[in-house]
Design a protein around this motif. Structure first.
Motif, PDB file in Angstrom:
ATOM      1  N   ALA A  87       0.946  -1.409  -0.006  1.00 14.63           N
ATOM      2  CA  ALA A  87       0.085   0.023   0.207  1.00 14.63           C
ATOM      3  C   ALA A  87       0.794   1.297  -0.019  1.00 14.63           C
ATOM      4  O   ALA A  87       1.877   1.357   0.288  1.00 14.63           O
ATOM      5  N   PRO A  88       0.416   2.193  -0.732  1.00 13.10           N
ATOM      6  CA  PRO A  88       1.092   3.554  -0.537  1.00 13.10           C
ATOM      7  C   PRO A  88       1.180   4.122   0.722  1.00 13.10           C
ATOM      8  O   PRO A  88       0.381   3.969   1.561  1.00 13.10           O
ATOM      9  N   GLU A  89       2.240   4.955   1.024  1.00 15.13           N
ATOM     10  CA  GLU A  89       2.271   5.891   2.425  1.00 15.13           C
ATOM     11  C   GLU A  89       1.138   6.695   2.387  1.00 15.13           C
ATOM     12  O   GLU A  89       0.484   7.145   1.462  1.00 15.13           O
ATOM     13  N   ALA A  97       6.892  10.511  -5.548  1.00 15.98           N
ATOM     14  CA  ALA A  97       8.586  10.866  -5.926  1.00 15.98           C
ATOM     15  C   ALA A  97       9.340   9.605  -6.062  1.00 15.98           C
ATOM     16  O   ALA A  97      10.179   9.407  -6.710  1.00 15.98           O
ATOM     17  N   TRP A  98       9.090   8.817  -4.963  1.00 16.14           N
ATOM     18  CA  TRP A  98      10.040   7.575  -4.826  1.00 16.14           C
ATOM     19  C   TRP A  98       9.765   6.690  -6.010  1.00 16.14           C
ATOM     20  O   TRP A  98      10.751   6.029  -6.556  1.00 16.14           O
ATOM     21  N   ALA A 107      11.849   1.478   1.653  1.00 13.72           N
ATOM     22  CA  ALA A 107      13.246   1.075   1.874  1.00 13.72           C
ATOM     23  C   ALA A 107      14.034   2.464   1.843  1.00 13.72           C
ATOM     24  O   ALA A 107      14.938   2.580   2.552  1.00 13.72           O
ATOM     25  N   ALA A 108      13.554   3.488   1.287  1.00  9.41           N
ATOM     26  CA  ALA A 108      14.009   4.727   1.076  1.00  9.41           C
ATOM     27  C   ALA A 108      14.196   5.340   2.698  1.00  9.41           C
ATOM     28  O   ALA A 108      15.101   6.063   3.028  1.00  9.41           O
ATOM     29  N   SER A 109      12.945   5.266   3.307  1.00  8.42           N
ATOM     30  CA  SER A 109      12.998   5.751   4.590  1.00  8.42           C
ATOM     31  C   SER A 109      13.967   4.995   5.724  1.00  8.42           C
ATOM     32  O   SER A 109      14.609   5.767   6.525  1.00  8.42           O
ATOM     33  N   VAL A 110      14.133   3.790   5.521  1.00  4.88           N
ATOM     34  CA  VAL A 110      14.958   3.102   6.342  1.00  4.88           C
ATOM     35  C   VAL A 110      16.183   3.612   6.022  1.00  4.88           C
ATOM     36  O   VAL A 110      17.171   3.662   6.986  1.00  4.88           O
ATOM     37  N   ALA A 111      16.884   3.630   4.808  1.00  2.00           N
ATOM     38  CA  ALA A 111      17.988   4.101   4.338  1.00  2.00           C
ATOM     39  C   ALA A 111      18.429   5.337   5.013  1.00  2.00           C
ATOM     40  O   ALA A 111      19.398   5.721   5.521  1.00  2.00           O
ATOM     41  N   LEU A 112      17.563   6.527   4.872  1.00  2.00           N
ATOM     42  CA  LEU A 112      17.817   7.662   5.386  1.00  2.00           C
ATOM     43  C   LEU A 112      17.769   7.808   6.810  1.00  2.00           C
ATOM     44  O   LEU A 112      18.567   8.532   7.304  1.00  2.00           O
ATOM     45  N   ARG A 113      16.955   6.899   7.437  1.00  2.00           N
ATOM     46  CA  ARG A 113      17.161   7.026   8.778  1.00  2.00           C
ATOM     47  C   ARG A 113      18.532   6.454   9.522  1.00  2.00           C
ATOM     48  O   ARG A 113      18.853   6.885  10.580  1.00  2.00           O
TER      49      ARG A 113
END
Length: 742
Positions: A87-89, A97-98, A107-113
């Motif tokens: 599901a989308p955020e 955008a992602w 995965a992007a959120s985890v990587a940036l965190r």
């Protein structure tokens, strides 16, 4: 098993879905659209929202399509990259955008965190803007060297930037009306900062000149407004986010992107890795073996000469070297778009060791001309000549031999006087001659004293198959030795570029023949026979003659072929509709007489734009400000200079078809034999650089005459008599007082 483990498939959030028919679905994005056909695709598209499982989707459309058709349609969407799982955020814009970048939002959120960016300032720059932008994008800013190192500067040539070469790092300039982002340097993959410095500094001749007088920092990127620094900060943050979430930054890998914030334009500037770079390469690559071995290579006769490949292919290979910031060729500009007479001018990276205003002016005005029968030929010609000049510039990594001519001896070294060919009278009166404004082309240097040690460059005698030494200051543009001891002049006579070494040598030798033939004709005021242009049997030449006539100009050609037996011609044109004749002269030489004639004509076309524009009174509006050139155009009348006209007592020369070997090496050997028959030695210095996919040479034949004013005893006086052009040698004082002005 569903496609690649899809459980809750959804169409990517940046796509707009429109079902326009029972069997047609359009997916639209900012960059384009996709049409997906099929009743099953149209049926399931509205259900791909990430909230339904595949079985739920299949059940929902079971009355319309079968399970296999449903799964096949789903696989089609997936195969084309339109669907992802989950599901989308809540933030749809963020998800879109992602998705558009092909990155999983979770995965992007985890990587940036978990990631951390290092932010370093070099020079007078404020880090608060980039830091705030990184934090706003979810990136932690920590130690100097994090998961990505970002170096922010106000000057890409700051020497401190050379300290960051041991890890991947991103360079940016957030100040100025033109902000820069990149390159992203990757050791072992892209060029390094030293590679960038070589090209960038070479394209800043004024800064190099000013550093001679004031070695302090020269900051020009000082403009800053909240919106310009804000744009730069968020561009830096965006690049960091991409690198941290994807593990790379391909859009900036070895690329500098400039943003003009006034004109609202952007450009991409490729960084060319320097294989010989002392930091990331092997400096020994700049010191090739002087030996020249000719290799048989088949070539085709093309307009302008024999080439191993078409000009279109050559241009595609070299186009990346044309760039205003990081190019060996800084610009490529069309001078004339006339179909019959296309011409271009190219600026070159001409990083001379200049410490005087006159030298700086020559550097800034330095341009390379391109000519040809077609537009692409003219473009390639200009680019290759500019690269030829670039490769001829002295680099400190070049290997030389230090010694005096007296120590080395004539068997090893070539005497300076045999190369320059200034007369004793020119040396004796050099100060007054130079002071009276003879111009840089005819400037007489200090005489060289044989006992004085100088630097010598290794070259190869094709005549005797052995090493020969040439003065480095004669061989390379901008050699630093001339600053303290200006005994020599480096010029482009015999410098040539080609797709192969043999191609370049042939072009360089033909240029020497051309200049030598012109000197013998010009300075002796010799009457030469006309060339029958009709014998070329060329529709192009016939159309060109008509074109010149429509411009109110006459066009003719003279045969300048000398004892070497290599066809050499002069194309001449004058205005006939005005008292000021604007006489143009151009030249060509080649083993193939047809090629020689076409070279002379296309070179004449290259000069034509400078005199083609008319004032209201019918006079010429000149696109040239050189005093010698303007004086020639204003004052020369062919009636008063009959040597410019065909000899009325000689029959016109026919341009016959010549069968030449298609082997370039064989053509070069023939040139060497022709020179040897005239008692001349052919020497080649290979100036090819590892960073350029083009062979460049300087061909030297001691004793052959430049068409600039070099009036020492020798061929200038002897050959015209031996050929029967004149009855006796012309005294030095009676030579043509007008020097060749180009």
């Amino acid at each position: 098993m569903y496609p690649d483990g899809l459980r809750r498939p959804r169409l990517k959030a940046h796509l707009v879905v429109r079902v326009v028919a029972p069997d047609k679905v359009f997916l639209l994005s900012e960059t384009g659209h996709h049409l997906v056909r099929g009743e099953a695709a149209a049926a399931i598209a509205p259900l791909l929202d990430g909230r339904r499982t595949v079985p739920e989707i299949a059940a929902a459309v079971a009355s319309e399509v079968s399970l296999p058709e449903c799964l096949f349609a789903l696989a089609k969407f997936h195969r084309f990259g339109h669907v992802v799982d989950g599901a989308p955020e809540a933030d749809v814009r963020r998800t879109a955008a992602w998705d558009a970048r092909g990155i999983d939002p979770g995965a992007a959120s985890v990587a940036l965190r978990v990631a951390e960016a290092g932010l370093i300032a070099v020079g007078d720059v404020d880090l608060s803007g980039p830091r705030d932008a990184l934090v706003a994008s979810g990136v932690r800013v920590g130690a100097e060297h994090g998961d990505i190192t970002i170096v922010v500067t106000d000057d890409y040539l700051n020497p401190r930037l050379g300290d960051f070469g041991d890890r991947p790092w991103l360079l940016a300039k957030p100040v100025g009306d033109e902000i820069w982002l990149g390159p992203f340097f990757r050791p072992g993959v892209t060029g390094c900062w030293y590679c960038l410095r070589e090209r960038l500094s070479g394209n800043r001749p004024v800064a190099r000149y000013l550093n001679h007088t004031d070695p302090g920092p020269l900051r020009t990127s000082v403009a800053a407004l909240p919106h310009t620094t804000g744009v730069a900060a968020h561009l830096i943050a965006g690049a960091a986010v991409t690198a941290l979430t994807t593990g790379g930054l391909p859009a900036l890998e070895g690329v500098l992107v400039s943003y003009d914030l006034v004109g609202l334009t952007s450009e991409r500037h490729p960084l060319i890795r320097q294989p010989h770079c002392p930091s990331c390469g092997d400096p020994a690559l700049l010191r090739p073996c002087p030996r020249v071995r000719l290799v048989s290579r088949p070539a085709q006769s093309r307009d302008g000469g024999y080439r191993v490949e078409a000009p279109e292919a050559t241009f595609r290979r070299l186009e990346k070297h044309v760039d205003r910031l990081l190019g060996a060729v800084t610009s490529l500009r069309q001078l004339s778009d006339v179909d019959l007479a296309p011409s271009y001018v190219a600026g070159h990276n001409f990083a001379l060791n200049t410490n005087n205003i006159d030298g700086l002016r020559r550097t800034l005005r330095g341009q390379s001309g391109g000519k040809g029968r077609t537009d692409v030929q003219a473009r390639v010609s200009a680019v290759c000549e500019a690269i030829e000049r670039y490769c001829g510039v002295w680099s400190p990594g070049r290997q030389t031999t230090v010694g005096s001519y007296a120590e080395l001896g004539p068997q090893k070294a070539v005497a300076v006087e045999d190369l320059l060919l200034f007369s004793a009278d020119q040396y004796a009166n050099r100060q007054s001659f130079n002071r009276e404004g003879a111009g840089r082309l005819h400037h007489v240097p200090e005489p060289y004293h044989h006992a004085r040690p100088i630097e010598w460059t290794s070259a190869w005698s094709l005549t005797h198959d052995r090493e020969r030494l040439l003065p480095a200051a004669f061989t390379w543009f901008g050699h630093p030795e001339l600053t303290a001891y200006p005994f020599c002049i480096a010029d482009s006579n015999g410098n040539a570029a080609g797709n192969t070494l043999e191609e370049a040598i042939l072009q360089g030798f033909c240029e020497l023949v051309e200049r030598d033939s012109v000197a013998l004709w010009w300075y002796n005021h010799v009457r030469r026979p006309a060339v029958d242009l009709g014998s070329l049997r060329s529709q192009y030449v016939d159309a060109l003659r008509s074109y010149y006539a429509d411009l109110g100009r006459e066009l003719w050609m003279l045969d300048l072929t000398t004892d070497l037996g290599v066809p050499a011609f002069a194309a001449v044109s004058r205005r006939t509709d005005h008292p000021v004749e604007d006489v143009l002269v151009a030249f060509g030489a080649h083993l193939d007489p047809r090629t020689a004639a076409l070279r002379a004509l296309t070179e004449l076309n290259q000069f034509l734009p400078a005199v083609a524009t008319r004032e209201a009174d019918g006079g010429t509006r000149y696109l040239e400000d050189d005093p010698s050139t303007l004086d020639w155009w204003h004052t020369t009348r062919v009636a008063a200079q009959p040597w410019l006209l065909p000899d009325p007592d000689a029959a016109p020369v026919s341009v016959d078809m010549t069968e030449l070997s298609g082997d370039l090496a064989e053509q070069v050997r023939r040139c060497v034999d022709l020179a040897a028959n005239a008692g001349l030695e052919v020497i080649v210095c290979d100036q090819t650089r590892p960073d350029i996919e083009l062979h460049v040479v300087k061909v030297v034949v001691p004793g052959m005459r430049h068409f600039w004013r070099r009036v020492a005893p020798g061929r200038l006086y002897d050959v015209p008599v031996r050929l029967g052009w004149i009855d006796k040698p012309v005294a030095e004082g009676d030579l043509n007082p007008v020097s060749v002005f180009f």
